[in-house]
Scaffold this motif. Structure first.
Motif, PDB file in Angstrom:
ATOM      1  N   SER A  76      17.119  21.436 -37.972  1.00  0.00           N
ATOM      2  CA  SER A  76      18.347  21.920 -38.620  1.00  0.00           C
ATOM      3  C   SER A  76      19.603  21.462 -37.887  1.00  0.00           C
TER       4      SER A  76
ATOM      5  N   SER B 111      29.242  18.695 -46.984  1.00  0.00           N
ATOM      6  CA  SER B 111      28.215  18.210 -47.914  1.00  0.00           C
ATOM      7  C   SER B 111      27.149  19.262 -48.167  1.00  0.00           C
ATOM      8  N   LYS B 112      27.038  20.227 -47.256  1.00  0.00           N
ATOM      9  CA  LYS B 112      26.067  21.311 -47.392  1.00  0.00           C
ATOM     10  C   LYS B 112      26.725  22.606 -47.848  1.00  0.00           C
TER      11      LYS B 112
ATOM     12  N   SER C 189      28.952  24.351 -46.538  1.00  0.00           N
ATOM     13  CA  SER C 189      29.125  25.319 -45.462  1.00  0.00           C
ATOM     14  C   SER C 189      30.593  25.342 -45.047  1.00  0.00           C
TER      15      SER C 189
END
Length: 213
Positions: free
Chosen positions: A121, A177-178, A180
């Motif tokens: 991760s 891109s996530k 977040s």
């Protein structure tokens, strides 16, 4: 600025800290958490969201060197509650950023190149010279809804060229891109100034003590 943090955020940050270093994940210890680090100069770390009786009691039972106790509290508060066997460490700062960062408009010099990697991760970015010497490195780790920035380091021979800023900018692109938007990190005294210039705010002090052999 607060002098404590929610246990949930603390656990997520410490989980990211462990994932980044490929260490065992934190386990609960009373009102805080423990990580088995296993390093000669950091055997274990106990981290608490605030200075409390659990922290104070633990400090009185440990006599072994290189076991770190850490809490969101001021050095003065901690110093007044622990014995002289404990040595304060350089000040840390828990910092947050919940909006897009503000970057100066400059690009990577042609003498450098970017390299990307990922594990556990954790997303890692290196800046290398054209001879493949590492000039700067940084990581962002995703734990649930939070992007935790970690170990952003510039080699002494490549400082003052904006490399750390470029690393952070590239890490933020990954976070965006996530989807977040909650960003978190622990900064040193020097790092704090850089992050504040990019739009980060200090959430709380992060103070560490250790018995030095």
């Amino acid at each position: 600025m607060k002098n404590q943090i929610s246990p949930d955020i603390l656990k997520k940050w410490l989980t990211a800290w462990s994932l980044s270093r490929e260490l065992p994940l934190p386990i609960a210890y009373k009102s805080g958490y423990k990580v088995e680090v296993g390093d000669a100069k950091q055997k274990e770390r106990y981290v608490f969201p605030e200075l409390n009786e659990d922290f104070i009691e633990l400090s009185s039972t440990i006599n072994e060197p290189w076991i770190f106790l850490k809490a969101c509290a001021t050095p003065k508060e901690i110093r007044s509650h622990v014995s002289e066997k404990w040595t304060l460490q350089p000040q840390g700062y828990m910092m947050v950023c919940s909006h897009p960062m503000v970057f100066p408009n400059h690009n990577l010099n042609t003498e450098y190149k970017l390299e990307f990697d990922s594990y556990n991760s954790t997303y890692l970015i290196r800046i290398l010279t054209q001879n493949n010497e590492e000039a700067a490195i940084g990581r962002v780790v995703f734990v649930d809804d939070i992007a935790i920035y970690d170990r952003i380091i510039t080699d002494n021979n490549h400082r003052r060229k904006g490399l750390a800023t470029i690393i952070i900018r590239e890490l933020e692109k990954i976070a965006i891109s996530k989807n977040s938007t909650k960003n978190f990190l622990v900064a040193t005294e020097d790092g704090k100034q850089l992050y504040q210039s990019l739009g980060w705010e200090v959430h709380s002090l992060y103070t560490s003590i250790v018995i030095v052999s």
